[in-house]
Design a protein around this motif. Sequence first.
Motif, PDB file in Angstrom:
ATOM      1  N   ILE B 332      28.555  83.804  28.064  1.00  0.00           N
ATOM      2  CA  ILE B 332      28.500  85.014  28.883  1.00  0.00           C
ATOM      3  C   ILE B 332      27.103  85.608  28.776  1.00  0.00           C
ATOM      4  N   ALA B 333      26.552  85.970  29.905  1.00  0.00           N
ATOM      5  CA  ALA B 333      25.245  86.613  29.927  1.00  0.00           C
ATOM      6  C   ALA B 333      25.414  87.995  30.530  1.00  0.00           C
ATOM      7  N   TYR B 334      24.546  88.908  30.133  1.00  0.00           N
ATOM      8  CA  TYR B 334      24.704  90.286  30.587  1.00  0.00           C
ATOM      9  C   TYR B 334      23.350  90.937  30.786  1.00  0.00           C
ATOM     10  N   VAL B 335      23.180  91.598  31.910  1.00  0.00           N
ATOM     11  CA  VAL B 335      21.993  92.413  32.140  1.00  0.00           C
ATOM     12  C   VAL B 335      22.462  93.849  32.291  1.00  0.00           C
ATOM     13  N   PRO B 409      21.945  78.047  31.227  1.00  0.00           N
ATOM     14  CA  PRO B 409      22.729  78.677  32.302  1.00  0.00           C
ATOM     15  C   PRO B 409      24.113  79.081  31.796  1.00  0.00           C
ATOM     16  N   PRO B 410      24.460  80.357  31.974  1.00  0.00           N
ATOM     17  CA  PRO B 410      25.730  80.851  31.449  1.00  0.00           C
ATOM     18  C   PRO B 410      26.913  80.436  32.328  1.00  0.00           C
ATOM     19  N   LYS B 411      28.110  80.506  31.754  1.00  0.00           N
ATOM     20  CA  LYS B 411      29.312  80.288  32.545  1.00  0.00           C
ATOM     21  C   LYS B 411      29.589  81.517  33.400  1.00  0.00           C
ATOM     22  N   VAL B 412      29.356  82.684  32.778  1.00  0.00           N
ATOM     23  CA  VAL B 412      29.623  83.944  33.467  1.00  0.00           C
ATOM     24  C   VAL B 412      28.388  84.815  33.340  1.00  0.00           C
ATOM     25  N   PHE B 413      27.939  85.344  34.455  1.00  0.00           N
ATOM     26  CA  PHE B 413      26.778  86.218  34.414  1.00  0.00           C
ATOM     27  C   PHE B 413      27.186  87.603  34.885  1.00  0.00           C
ATOM     28  N   ILE B 433      18.025  84.557  43.211  1.00  0.00           N
ATOM     29  CA  ILE B 433      18.189  83.938  41.886  1.00  0.00           C
ATOM     30  C   ILE B 433      19.674  83.889  41.534  1.00  0.00           C
ATOM     31  N   LEU B 434      20.362  85.012  41.771  1.00  0.00           N
ATOM     32  CA  LEU B 434      21.803  85.047  41.482  1.00  0.00           C
ATOM     33  C   LEU B 434      22.522  83.968  42.292  1.00  0.00           C
ATOM     34  N   VAL B 444      29.238  84.720  38.928  1.00  0.00           N
ATOM     35  CA  VAL B 444      28.417  85.921  38.826  1.00  0.00           C
ATOM     36  C   VAL B 444      29.268  87.142  39.144  1.00  0.00           C
ATOM     37  N   LEU B 445      29.235  88.114  38.234  1.00  0.00           N
ATOM     38  CA  LEU B 445      29.851  89.409  38.537  1.00  0.00           C
ATOM     39  C   LEU B 445      28.706  90.385  38.782  1.00  0.00           C
ATOM     40  N   LEU B 446      28.556  90.755  40.043  1.00  0.00           N
ATOM     41  CA  LEU B 446      27.459  91.617  40.441  1.00  0.00           C
ATOM     42  C   LEU B 446      27.986  93.043  40.461  1.00  0.00           C
ATOM     43  N   VAL B 447      27.594  93.823  39.456  1.00  0.00           N
ATOM     44  CA  VAL B 447      28.130  95.168  39.300  1.00  0.00           C
ATOM     45  C   VAL B 447      27.107  96.154  39.832  1.00  0.00           C
TER      46      VAL B 447
END
Lengths: 320, 495
Positions: B332-335, B409-413, B433-434, B444-447
């Motif tokens: 899992i990756a998080y920004v 590369p993450p499974k979930v971003f 990029i996303l 990708v979860l684009l919040v």
Amino acid sequence: MAEKRSRTSRLAERARELAPVWTLLALIVFFGVYSESFFTLENFGNILNQVALLAIMGTGITFVLLTAQIDLSVSYMATLAGVVAAYATAGHLPQPWPIVVALLVASFLGWISGAATAYLGIPSFMSTLAMSLIASGLSLYLTRGRILFDLPPLSKTLGSGRIFGVKWLVIVAALTLLVGHLVLRYTRFGRYVYMTGANPKAAELAGVNTRRVVAWVMVIAAFTAGLAGVVGIGRLGSATPTAFDGMLIDAIGAVVLGGTSLFGGVGGIPQTVVGLLILGVLRNGLDQVSVNIYAKTLITGIILFAALVFNILFAGKKES
Amino acid sequence: MEPLLRLTQVKKRFGGIEALKGIDFEVFAGEVHALVGENGAGKSTMMKILAGVIPDYEGEMAYRGRPLRLKNPKEALDLGIAMIHQELSVMPELSVAENIFLGRQPTRGRVVDWRRMFAEARRILEALGYPHVEVERPLGDYPLGVHQLAEIARAVTSGAELIIMDEPTSALSPMETERLLELVRRLASQGKAIVYISHFLEEVTAVADRITVLRDGRKVATLRAGETDKSELVRLMLGKEARFFERAELVARAREGRPVLELSALTRPRAFEGIDLALYPGEIVGLYGLIGSGHFELAETVFGLARPAAGQIRVAGKPLRGGPRQAIREGIAYVPPSRRTGLFLEKPVYQNVSLPWLDRLFGPARELAAAREVTQEVGLRPPDPARNVGAFSGGNQQKVAIARWLIEPPKVFLASEPTRGMDVGAKDEVLSILRRMADAGTAVLLVSSEPETILAAADRILVMAKGRIVAEYTSGEVTKEMLVHAAAGELRKSA
């Protein structure tokens, strides 16, 4: 245009970073000119000898300051380690166990105050202040106020012996600084220390266990303080319940004088070395030029205060 | 029957931009004619031409069968064309009656005939269906709906035959909105022609007789309200995009597999409640909500920065309970929404990028090499990974925050507000990029609280309000307005 500005600001930053070095050089030149006995090999040996204990202690403090924490218990931790080593020796614990036990006790107490800060959120100045009372209390309790003269032989050797004409104390100090430097510069843990201090939240977001880092730097500070104590009793020739209590301000002061930021993330062992030398040269030089002995502390205090102001201004500049 | 007003091939350009590309439009007396379209479709330009605000345009306008060229709004008003702006021009300190007769108070000799003015005002408001408004009281005592009423009443008493309403309900409560729609119907039944502009498609289909859809300065269609529905309108407003269909197909295929991230009944008090969510490899799911709706907190919690009080997080079927470190290890990756919290501004780019990966990537040379690669991928400018992050522009700092997660590369971003404060070009770069990450299989979860960002990149859109998921849309059948409406509607209801 922007390129140019960034280059001049980089130069300005560089100049600020090197300010402690200029200070040191200025002091050396000053005392070199005004004192005949200052510029001698023997005197430089004296200076190194004078700051050696501070250097051992300062190594751990550098770690702590880099994570934006503080340890106010180091001097009492040194006293306690010295007392424990002497007490165990007097109790006929086989060598070198008294030294091992002393270092373990100091490290364990460091872990307690570190964990209190890292996991319970007690500000480190407070947890270590309380710990200094505990350490100091233990020293008093073990000695009942007496002076202990049974010292581990290793302490005596390292504290006052020489090898090839060089004091063991100075070698221990240099090795401690070296190991500290290698850890900070060339290990993952070292990087975590810097990053945790630079921005704890961001470090956490990158998967750094910042709590563990904070707890560990407190252990390191306590360990190096303990080491200073164990070696220090050898130099003093005895262990007393207040042997190193006066070292706290000098040890933290040396690290700050060198330019390690009080806000964490910036600095390191090279800076601490410079800071130690500034403090050593200053102390030694003031003796050489025969200032009023009662003004020595005042002058050292003023210089330390100036260094603090500089440290804060430096950090403020970088924020903007 | 002849239309009250007709536009023929009306064109308007602003500098190099063609805002209207030949519009035909007509509105009859007694008709409510709605005008819909996305922002920039040309609605307001057209409206301004109708109201005489824009006098220079190509094409013809005819009013009551006679050609007409309005020079200014005053002329339009004299001819019976009134416009109710979004920002009302009422005086809250004055009485309701004075607001209705602003500048045209009935007089006896040289003094205002108060009695007649109040009586007239009362009669008009009664006719408009608002008999309970006390015309002597200051307008400011009443809610916004009545302010609007006063402005409409003013238009009616000044003899308006064509009334243009621009987003009249945007500031109204649901009850006030209902009353306004009644009023609009009543005006039409009294023979007025209404041009009704609104983002809210439910309202439009409820109140209008006919609906004209604009897109990119063209009229796409004019439909009878009874013969169309919301989703057809949206499709017409948005048009079709090839890219969208390609991705839709890809995503549909992905959804046949197993979800990579599953949230079930995830709850964190005062943040969100009962969140169920499944994320499939390769899709970009937009999580939209107003600030405070709990969507940022949800992403934060999935990454392990806060513990949920109840519910489960599973990554590829495996429960996730630890902190960020475990989350990263599980892919899992998080920004975070704020760059300041996520980056070390006083440290070089490469140290920012490598920090999560130091267990396999340590040593300046290796870190620099890896950082150079990923920063190139995100288009960092200048491409210097040894420079401090603080020396880069905001948009480029954000790229550094994302580049970190390209090392592996993450499974979930989980990307919270990844384009905040960026210029258009940089935004596009980040979103592409996303998209590339999604194409490579990352979910990708684009919040975001910016509907534009969500609409530009998401395949599927979830709307959160007050800590709950309140709506789900497929990209291409939803507009910005519907998103905002869904996010705010829930707030209105519960308020």
